[in-house]
Design an enzyme around this catalytic site. Structure first.
Site, PDB file in Angstrom:
ATOM      1  N   HIS A   1      15.725  15.331   3.820  1.00  0.00           N
ATOM      2  CA  HIS A   1      15.125  16.588   4.277  1.00  0.00           C
ATOM      3  C   HIS A   1      14.718  17.455   3.073  1.00  0.00           C
ATOM      4  CE1 HIS A   1      14.969  19.226   8.087  1.00  0.00           C
ATOM      5  NE2 HIS A   1      14.094  19.688   7.214  1.00  0.00           N
ATOM      6  N   GLN A   2      13.962  16.841   2.176  1.00  0.00           N
ATOM      7  CA  GLN A   2      13.611  17.534   0.940  1.00  0.00           C
ATOM      8  C   GLN A   2      12.140  17.916   0.858  1.00  0.00           C
ATOM      9  OE1 GLN A   2      14.315  14.114  -1.972  1.00  0.00           O
ATOM     10  NE2 GLN A   2      12.377  14.863  -2.755  1.00  0.00           N
ATOM     11  N   ALA A   3      11.391  17.680   1.959  1.00  0.00           N
ATOM     12  CA  ALA A   3       9.946  17.906   1.876  1.00  0.00           C
ATOM     13  C   ALA A   3       9.613  19.353   1.501  1.00  0.00           C
ATOM     14  CB  ALA A   3       9.282  17.529   3.196  1.00  0.00           C
TER      15      ALA A   3
ATOM     16  N   ASP B   1      11.812  11.699   6.186  1.00  0.00           N
ATOM     17  CA  ASP B   1      12.473  12.795   5.474  1.00  0.00           C
ATOM     18  C   ASP B   1      13.521  13.441   6.369  1.00  0.00           C
ATOM     19  OD1 ASP B   1      12.698  14.587   3.198  1.00  0.00           O
ATOM     20  OD2 ASP B   1      11.847  16.138   4.492  1.00  0.00           O
TER      21      ASP B   1
ATOM     22  N   THR C   1       8.098  13.772   8.612  1.00  0.00           N
ATOM     23  CA  THR C   1       8.656  14.891   7.829  1.00  0.00           C
ATOM     24  C   THR C   1       8.878  16.086   8.751  1.00  0.00           C
ATOM     25  OG1 THR C   1       6.438  15.619   7.199  1.00  0.00           O
ATOM     26  CG2 THR C   1       7.606  14.234   5.620  1.00  0.00           C
TER      27      THR C   1
ATOM     28  N   GLU D   1      21.018  13.723  11.278  1.00  0.00           N
ATOM     29  CA  GLU D   1      21.146  14.031   9.847  1.00  0.00           C
ATOM     30  C   GLU D   1      22.199  15.090   9.528  1.00  0.00           C
ATOM     31  OE1 GLU D   1      17.079  15.469   9.132  1.00  0.00           O
ATOM     32  OE2 GLU D   1      17.902  17.445   8.711  1.00  0.00           O
TER      33      GLU D   1
ATOM     34  N   ARG E   1      10.942  16.550  12.463  1.00  0.00           N
ATOM     35  CA  ARG E   1      12.355  16.607  12.851  1.00  0.00           C
ATOM     36  C   ARG E   1      12.744  15.207  13.302  1.00  0.00           C
ATOM     37  NH1 ARG E   1      12.694  20.436  10.274  1.00  0.00           N
ATOM     38  NH2 ARG E   1      13.369  22.545  10.812  1.00  0.00           N
TER      39      ARG E   1
END
Ligand code: NAD
Length: 351
Positions: free
Chosen positions: A294-296, A257, A231, A262, A233
């Site tokens: 990337h929603q953590a 994540d 979670t 991305e 990079r």
């Protein structure tokens, strides 16, 4: 909006951003742009006083050159991570401020969610039972209790995650370039962490040293059947090496994540687009890989804090003349080491 308000151009805007920024903002005219920041869209900043950017905006040299030409003096990153910023290009021209901590709980809790989902396959169970398929075949997980988890990076998020892991009865070992002094965390060398861990979770920033920290050689040292959670990079993992390790069954499951390429995909609806990234497509096709976009960070508490601190950072710059820019960062402080002759000691700012 009044004509005297400072203008902030806000890139890569999503509806969940505007809710909180509109609630917290009283002193700025915010021009919300859906487009991401890059050397071309940087021209939109003409006539603005500041730029607000996020993790997948391009804040490289070319963009900074354009923003400096457009007389932008401050970029407010509404994120903790800043691996997309060219600090050397910015130094002396554009101040960079960020939100160093908004909710380590949000990210740490999502990390555990990824691990639990991967292990117990609740995402698959949800789909199966909706189809009245009550079979359990393929759902066998392991007890987390008593397993060894290796945490890389024991900063704000890593430490909260360690506390969560303790609640699960996991045995924790950790590696950090700058270990916490006088802590109860059991630090080991990276090699030992690779060899001993049943689960490895990444919480270090992306730097030259951490780029592809998990590569072919690292996977070769790991226990067969290790879970990998990232979670932090994307580029901390060499994604092709991860694919190989999944194929070789060294990695039992990966919860990601973040992904190293991305920028092109995450945060956008790409459901009717051909994804021209074979590594990502292959990772997505594996039943033992879970990718979130990337929603953590995405909790109400985190979004509120991000808006609050970003506005405070801008206030320090515009309205509290020459006051300390508390959350400014430059290429020197980025290294994490104490810098001799740091300008902040004299002028309260990085330059
Ligand atoms: P932090 O600065 O508090 O902690 C980072 C830790 O990593 C520090 O203890 C530091 O000493 C350590 N570190 C630095 N270089 C290292 C290296 N080479 N090897 C091992 N350890 C190293 O940061 P944080 O707030 O805990 O955030 C950690 C990372 O999480 C951020 O860098 C960011 O990239 C990521 N993040 C992701 C999301 C998301 O939504 N997925 C949200 C916020 C932050």
């Amino acid at each position: 909006m009044g004509i005297n308000l400072k203008k902030i151009i806000f890139y890569d805007t999503k509806p969940y951003d505007t809710v909180w920024f509109d609630k917290k903002n009283t002193d700025y005219e915010i021009l919300y742009q859906e487009t991401k920041l890059n050397p071309y869209t940087a021209r939109l900043a003409r006539g603005c006083d500041a730029v607000c950017a996020f993790v997948n905006d391009d804040v490289g040299k070319e963009t900074i050159d354009v923003l400096a030409e457009e007389n932008i003096k401050i970029i407010a990153m509404r994120s903790a991570g800043y691996s997309n910023v060219d600090f050397k290009a910015a130094y002396g021209r554009v101040h960079i401020v960020r939100v160093p901590a908004y909710s380590p709980y949000a990210v740490a809790e999502h990390t555990m969610a990824l691990l639990l989902t991967l292990n117990r396959k609740t995402h698959k169970a949800y789909n199966r039972t909706r189809d009245f398929n009550f079979s359990l075949v393929g759902f066998t997980g392991v007890d987390l209790h008593g397993k060894i988890i290796g945490v890389i990076g024991t900063g704000k998020i890593g430490r909260v995650f360690i506390d969560i892991c303790r609640g699960f009865g996991l045995n924790i070992i950790a590696y950090d370039l700058y270990p916490q002094k006088e802590s109860d965390i059991c630090y080991v060398e990276l090699e030992e962490l690779f060899e001993k861990s049943d689960i490895i979770s990444l919480h270090a920033p992306l730097t030259e040293q951490t780029k592809h920290l998990l590569n072919k050689e690292a996977f070769a040292k790991m226990k067969k059947g290790v879970f990998i959670i990232n979670t932090s990079r994307g580029a901390l993992i060499d994604s092709s090496a991860l694919l190989d390790a999944l194929n070789d069954e060294i990695v039992r499951g990966a919860g990601l994540d973040v992904y190293e390429e991305e920028e092109e995909f995450f945060f956008e609806d790409m459901s009717s687009v051909i994804i021209k990234d074979d590594v990502l497509s292959l990772l997505m096709s594996r039943p033992n890989v879970i990718i979130t976009s990337h929603q953590a960070f995405l909790t109400e508490e985190a979004l509120e804090k991000i808006a609050e601190v970003t506005i405070r950072n801008l206030n320090e710059f515009f309205y509290e003349d020459r006051e300390l820019l508390t959350n400014e960062i430059c290429y020197q402080c980025e290294t994490g080491k104490v810098v001799e002759n740091c300008k902040r000691n004299q002028c309260k700012r990085c330059f």
